[in-house]
Write a protein that holds these residues in place. Structure first.
Motif, PDB file in Angstrom:
ATOM      1  N   ILE A 270       0.861  -1.188   0.000  1.00  0.00           N
ATOM      2  CA  ILE A 270       0.000   0.000   0.000  1.00  0.00           C
ATOM      3  C   ILE A 270       0.895   1.236   0.000  1.00  0.00           C
ATOM      4  O   ILE A 270       1.793   1.363   0.829  1.00  0.00           O
ATOM      5  CB  ILE A 270      -0.924   0.026   1.242  1.00  0.00           C
ATOM      6  CG1 ILE A 270      -1.699  -1.282   1.370  1.00  0.00           C
ATOM      7  CG2 ILE A 270      -1.888   1.214   1.180  1.00  0.00           C
ATOM      8  CD1 ILE A 270      -2.533  -1.372   2.635  1.00  0.00           C
ATOM      9  N   SER A 271       0.643   2.133  -0.916  1.00  0.00           N
ATOM     10  CA  SER A 271       1.467   3.339  -1.020  1.00  0.00           C
ATOM     11  C   SER A 271       0.999   4.406  -0.033  1.00  0.00           C
ATOM     12  O   SER A 271      -0.178   4.490   0.319  1.00  0.00           O
ATOM     13  CB  SER A 271       1.414   3.904  -2.445  1.00  0.00           C
ATOM     14  OG  SER A 271       0.108   4.334  -2.762  1.00  0.00           O
ATOM     15  N   LYS A 272       1.941   5.244   0.401  1.00  0.00           N
ATOM     16  CA  LYS A 272       1.601   6.349   1.310  1.00  0.00           C
ATOM     17  C   LYS A 272       0.713   7.380   0.630  1.00  0.00           C
ATOM     18  O   LYS A 272      -0.117   8.009   1.280  1.00  0.00           O
ATOM     19  CB  LYS A 272       2.876   7.012   1.811  1.00  0.00           C
ATOM     20  CG  LYS A 272       3.694   6.147   2.770  1.00  0.00           C
ATOM     21  CD  LYS A 272       4.876   6.931   3.317  1.00  0.00           C
ATOM     22  CE  LYS A 272       5.664   6.096   4.321  1.00  0.00           C
ATOM     23  NZ  LYS A 272       6.832   6.847   4.864  1.00  0.00           N
ATOM     24  N   GLU A 273       0.908   7.557  -0.684  1.00  0.00           N
ATOM     25  CA  GLU A 273       0.094   8.528  -1.409  1.00  0.00           C
ATOM     26  C   GLU A 273      -1.380   8.153  -1.363  1.00  0.00           C
ATOM     27  O   GLU A 273      -2.255   9.010  -1.172  1.00  0.00           O
ATOM     28  CB  GLU A 273       0.555   8.634  -2.861  1.00  0.00           C
ATOM     29  CG  GLU A 273       1.931   9.270  -3.051  1.00  0.00           C
ATOM     30  CD  GLU A 273       3.065   8.331  -2.696  1.00  0.00           C
ATOM     31  OE1 GLU A 273       2.791   7.104  -2.523  1.00  0.00           O
ATOM     32  OE2 GLU A 273       4.209   8.796  -2.573  1.00  0.00           O
ATOM     33  N   MET A 274      -1.678   6.861  -1.496  1.00  0.00           N
ATOM     34  CA  MET A 274      -3.070   6.422  -1.461  1.00  0.00           C
ATOM     35  C   MET A 274      -3.646   6.567  -0.057  1.00  0.00           C
ATOM     36  O   MET A 274      -4.792   6.996   0.130  1.00  0.00           O
ATOM     37  CB  MET A 274      -3.174   4.967  -1.920  1.00  0.00           C
ATOM     38  CG  MET A 274      -4.616   4.463  -2.039  1.00  0.00           C
ATOM     39  SD  MET A 274      -4.724   2.689  -2.340  1.00  0.00           S
ATOM     40  CE  MET A 274      -4.240   2.070  -0.734  1.00  0.00           C
ATOM     41  N   VAL A 275      -2.833   6.248   0.936  1.00  0.00           N
ATOM     42  CA  VAL A 275      -3.305   6.343   2.318  1.00  0.00           C
ATOM     43  C   VAL A 275      -3.615   7.783   2.701  1.00  0.00           C
ATOM     44  O   VAL A 275      -4.587   8.069   3.402  1.00  0.00           O
ATOM     45  CB  VAL A 275      -2.260   5.727   3.275  1.00  0.00           C
ATOM     46  CG1 VAL A 275      -2.596   6.060   4.723  1.00  0.00           C
ATOM     47  CG2 VAL A 275      -2.202   4.218   3.081  1.00  0.00           C
ATOM     48  N   ASN A 276      -2.778   8.717   2.250  1.00  0.00           N
ATOM     49  CA  ASN A 276      -2.992  10.125   2.597  1.00  0.00           C
ATOM     50  C   ASN A 276      -4.324  10.661   2.060  1.00  0.00           C
ATOM     51  O   ASN A 276      -4.868  11.622   2.608  1.00  0.00           O
ATOM     52  CB  ASN A 276      -1.833  10.976   2.079  1.00  0.00           C
ATOM     53  CG  ASN A 276      -0.592  10.845   2.938  1.00  0.00           C
ATOM     54  OD1 ASN A 276      -0.691  10.650   4.151  1.00  0.00           O
ATOM     55  ND2 ASN A 276       0.573  10.943   2.323  1.00  0.00           N
ATOM     56  N   LYS A 277      -4.824  10.049   0.981  1.00  0.00           N
ATOM     57  CA  LYS A 277      -6.114  10.495   0.444  1.00  0.00           C
ATOM     58  C   LYS A 277      -7.267  10.182   1.390  1.00  0.00           C
ATOM     59  O   LYS A 277      -8.339  10.774   1.294  1.00  0.00           O
ATOM     60  CB  LYS A 277      -6.354   9.847  -0.918  1.00  0.00           C
ATOM     61  CG  LYS A 277      -5.368  10.294  -1.995  1.00  0.00           C
ATOM     62  CD  LYS A 277      -5.655   9.618  -3.317  1.00  0.00           C
ATOM     63  CE  LYS A 277      -4.671  10.054  -4.391  1.00  0.00           C
ATOM     64  NZ  LYS A 277      -4.921   9.370  -5.687  1.00  0.00           N
ATOM     65  N   TYR A 278      -7.049   9.238   2.306  1.00  0.00           N
ATOM     66  CA  TYR A 278      -8.098   8.878   3.259  1.00  0.00           C
ATOM     67  C   TYR A 278      -8.250   9.916   4.368  1.00  0.00           C
ATOM     68  O   TYR A 278      -9.190   9.819   5.173  1.00  0.00           O
ATOM     69  CB  TYR A 278      -7.789   7.518   3.891  1.00  0.00           C
ATOM     70  CG  TYR A 278      -8.139   6.337   3.010  1.00  0.00           C
ATOM     71  CD1 TYR A 278      -9.373   5.707   3.101  1.00  0.00           C
ATOM     72  CD2 TYR A 278      -7.228   5.850   2.086  1.00  0.00           C
ATOM     73  CE1 TYR A 278      -9.690   4.630   2.305  1.00  0.00           C
ATOM     74  CE2 TYR A 278      -7.538   4.761   1.272  1.00  0.00           C
ATOM     75  CZ  TYR A 278      -8.766   4.149   1.383  1.00  0.00           C
ATOM     76  OH  TYR A 278      -9.085   3.079   0.579  1.00  0.00           O
ATOM     77  N   ARG A 279      -7.364  10.893   4.451  1.00  0.00           N
ATOM     78  CA  ARG A 279      -7.487  11.925   5.488  1.00  0.00           C
ATOM     79  C   ARG A 279      -8.790  12.700   5.337  1.00  0.00           C
ATOM     80  O   ARG A 279      -9.333  13.208   6.317  1.00  0.00           O
ATOM     81  CB  ARG A 279      -6.304  12.890   5.422  1.00  0.00           C
ATOM     82  CG  ARG A 279      -4.983  12.287   5.835  1.00  0.00           C
ATOM     83  CD  ARG A 279      -3.894  13.344   5.948  1.00  0.00           C
ATOM     84  NE  ARG A 279      -2.616  12.717   6.226  1.00  0.00           N
ATOM     85  CZ  ARG A 279      -2.201  12.378   7.449  1.00  0.00           C
ATOM     86  NH1 ARG A 279      -2.993  12.623   8.497  1.00  0.00           N
ATOM     87  NH2 ARG A 279      -1.043  11.809   7.622  1.00  0.00           N
ATOM     88  N   LYS A 280      -9.285  12.792   4.113  1.00  0.00           N
ATOM     89  CA  LYS A 280     -10.521  13.533   3.879  1.00  0.00           C
ATOM     90  C   LYS A 280     -11.730  12.842   4.495  1.00  0.00           C
ATOM     91  O   LYS A 280     -12.788  13.462   4.629  1.00  0.00           O
ATOM     92  CB  LYS A 280     -10.754  13.709   2.381  1.00  0.00           C
ATOM     93  CG  LYS A 280      -9.674  14.552   1.692  1.00  0.00           C
ATOM     94  CD  LYS A 280      -9.963  14.700   0.216  1.00  0.00           C
ATOM     95  CE  LYS A 280      -8.906  15.549  -0.465  1.00  0.00           C
ATOM     96  NZ  LYS A 280      -9.155  15.682  -1.929  1.00  0.00           N
ATOM     97  N   CYS A 281     -11.580  11.576   4.875  1.00  0.00           N
ATOM     98  CA  CYS A 281     -12.687  10.861   5.505  1.00  0.00           C
ATOM     99  C   CYS A 281     -12.841  11.225   6.980  1.00  0.00           C
ATOM    100  O   CYS A 281     -13.833  10.833   7.615  1.00  0.00           O
ATOM    101  CB  CYS A 281     -12.491   9.348   5.371  1.00  0.00           C
ATOM    102  SG  CYS A 281     -12.506   8.748   3.660  1.00  0.00           S
ATOM    103  N   LEU A 282     -11.866  11.916   7.539  1.00  0.00           N
ATOM    104  CA  LEU A 282     -11.923  12.349   8.932  1.00  0.00           C
ATOM    105  C   LEU A 282     -11.969  13.872   8.976  1.00  0.00           C
ATOM    106  O   LEU A 282     -11.187  14.535   8.293  1.00  0.00           O
ATOM    107  CB  LEU A 282     -10.717  11.848   9.736  1.00  0.00           C
ATOM    108  CG  LEU A 282     -10.659  10.353  10.055  1.00  0.00           C
ATOM    109  CD1 LEU A 282     -10.099   9.561   8.885  1.00  0.00           C
ATOM    110  CD2 LEU A 282      -9.804  10.112  11.298  1.00  0.00           C
ATOM    111  N   VAL A 283     -12.884  14.409   9.757  1.00  0.00           N
ATOM    112  CA  VAL A 283     -13.016  15.853   9.904  1.00  0.00           C
ATOM    113  C   VAL A 283     -12.615  16.224  11.322  1.00  0.00           C
ATOM    114  O   VAL A 283     -13.120  15.642  12.296  1.00  0.00           O
ATOM    115  CB  VAL A 283     -14.456  16.324   9.623  1.00  0.00           C
ATOM    116  CG1 VAL A 283     -14.580  17.831   9.835  1.00  0.00           C
ATOM    117  CG2 VAL A 283     -14.857  15.951   8.203  1.00  0.00           C
TER     118      VAL A 283
END
Length: 438
Positions: A270-283
């Motif tokens: 799993i790449s870090k770039e893909m994981v960082n996109k999940y930050r938008k799921c948390l407010v």
């Protein structure tokens, strides 16, 4: 005003906007500008029929200017008084009910609309006064502008009378408690969604959530509270790569920089770039919100009760009212299904392990601090036993040991106080009735 947004981020933003004193006034000011512009564009070519002259008397340009100037001055004075009354009410609420109860005051749409109508009318008169010099020939247009401003001012007078009554009613303790309870009822669908609202999710035992060797953890980059988490988005994205996720935080938690948020388990690297996109799921935000936090509304009622039981206020009747509402809140939440700790998406086969809320923790939050603060009040101890008895009648038997522990703690704290034989006998009888409840 209600809004049912599509995403949790929009819902969190709406929570911030709805508790502000600028949004509705700004919208009404924009409406006022548009309305005044349309009126000025039309009235210069308008004429008044004879039968309307009784309602729209002919005025001169100087008369219209004087009228609009007087109305604008009066309205801005009334607006400043309304703002002053609002601030006084906020200060009183903060000192008597607690600073976190300011959200309930600021959420009140009646106050927001009254302030918006006042500033919108002032802006209407100001723009009309600015364009008055361009209307020199058409006296009918001057009459229409003057009459419309006067009608808006009459509306303002009605709003001010309503505002005084509304504010006097709103600062009453029972009304504040009812508003907090009503806000909780309005948020229950987002706090505890029904299973039919999530047809693609089903509970899963934690043993079946297989943690693969390909894992990567997402860490916090801020020092804030978790306001909302979009769980549905988490288990819908990248099913060809993500096998499962473990979420370490929940709504209402405070996180510092470097705290782990989510661990992803993949079917491969799993790449870090893909994981960082999940930050938008948390407010994240500077304060807790009731959007996904069932304990938030409960904590508000608890705070009112604790303030009421403080030596400076010493108002056990307000605390008793809070206990009644807290009991009702627990019964209502018992009829809803709390989210499972582990679920799987039947479409993507991505499993999700998370920390969730439970009714037991809500009951503890509702009664622990009130019991400790009211141990010297026999009325509070007796009403606590009544609340435990009511909950025992409504909740499943699996919660009876928890309620029994609360009753035992209440009796223990009361035994350390000096009460008369009559009062102690009443408490013993209340405990006996609780234990005998089927």
């Amino acid at each position: 005003m209600e809004l049912y947004p599509i995403t949790t981020k929009i819902r969190a933003y709406w929570e911030t906007i709805s508790t502000s004193y600028w949004f509705i006034p700004a919208c009404l000011m924009a409406v006022s500008v548009v309305l005044c512009s349309l009126c000025l564009a039309l009235v210069q070519r308008a004429s008044i029929p004879g039968w309307l002259l009784a309602f729209f008397p002919i005025v001169t340009q100087s008369g219209a200017q004087q009228l609009l100037s007087t109305l604008a001055t009066s309205i801005i004075t009334a607006t400043s008084i309304a703002f002053s009354m609002t601030l006084v009410a906020l200060v009183m609420a903060s000192s008597q009910f607690g600073p976190r109860l300011l959200r309930t005051f600021m959420l009140d749409k009646g106050t927001q609309v009254v302030l918006g109508v006042l500033v919108a009318t002032f802006l209407y008169c100001l723009i009309s006064l600015h364009h008055l010099s361009s209307i020199t020939q058409n006296e009918d247009a001057l009459s229409i502008i003057s009459a419309s401003s006067a009608i808006l001012t009459i509306l303002d007078v009605v709003c001010i009378i309503y505002f005084i009554h509304h504010l006097a009613k709103f600062i009453q303790a029972d009304e504040i408690i009812y508003r907090c309870f009503s806000d909780f009822l309005g948020d229950i669908d987002s706090l505890l969604p029904r299973p039919e609202d999530q047809p693609d999710e089903r509970p899963l035992t934690e043993e079946l959530a297989v943690r693969t060797s390909f894992s990567i953890t997402l860490f916090s980059e801020c020092n804030n509270y978790v306001q909302t988490i979009n769980y549905r988005e988490l288990i819908n994205r990248n099913p060809d790569i993500i096998a499962g996720l473990e979420v370490f935080v929940r709504s209402g938690d405070y996180v510092a920089v470097g705290d782990p948020l989510i661990t992803f388990y993949g079917r491969g690297e799993i790449s870090k770039e893909m994981v960082n996109k999940y930050r938008k799921c948390l407010v994240f935000g500077r304060q807790r919100t009731p959007v996904q936090d069932p304990e938030f509304a409960v904590s508000q009622l608890v705070e009112i009760a604790l303030r009421a039981l403080s030596p400076g206020i010493n108002d056990p009747y307000t605390a008793i009212t809070c206990l009644d509402r807290l009991t009702s809140a627990c019964v209502i939440m018992h009829d809803r299904e709390f989210p499972a700790n582990c679920v799987v998406n039947t479409s993507t086969n991505i499993w999700l392990l998370r920390r969730t809320f439970a009714l037991a923790s809500v009951i503890n939050t509702a009664f622990d601090q009130v019991r400790q603060a009211g141990e010297s009040h026999m009325a509070i101890n007796l009403h606590l036993m009544h609340c435990y008895k009511t909950l025992k009648n409504h909740l499943d038997t699996k919660y009876h040991p928890l309620l029994k522990s609360h009753a035992k703690a209440t009796m223990y704290l009361a035994s350390k106080q000096t009460f008369s034989d009559k009062e102690q006998d009443e408490l013993d009888q209340a405990n006996k009735r609780f234990l005998q409840t089927a």
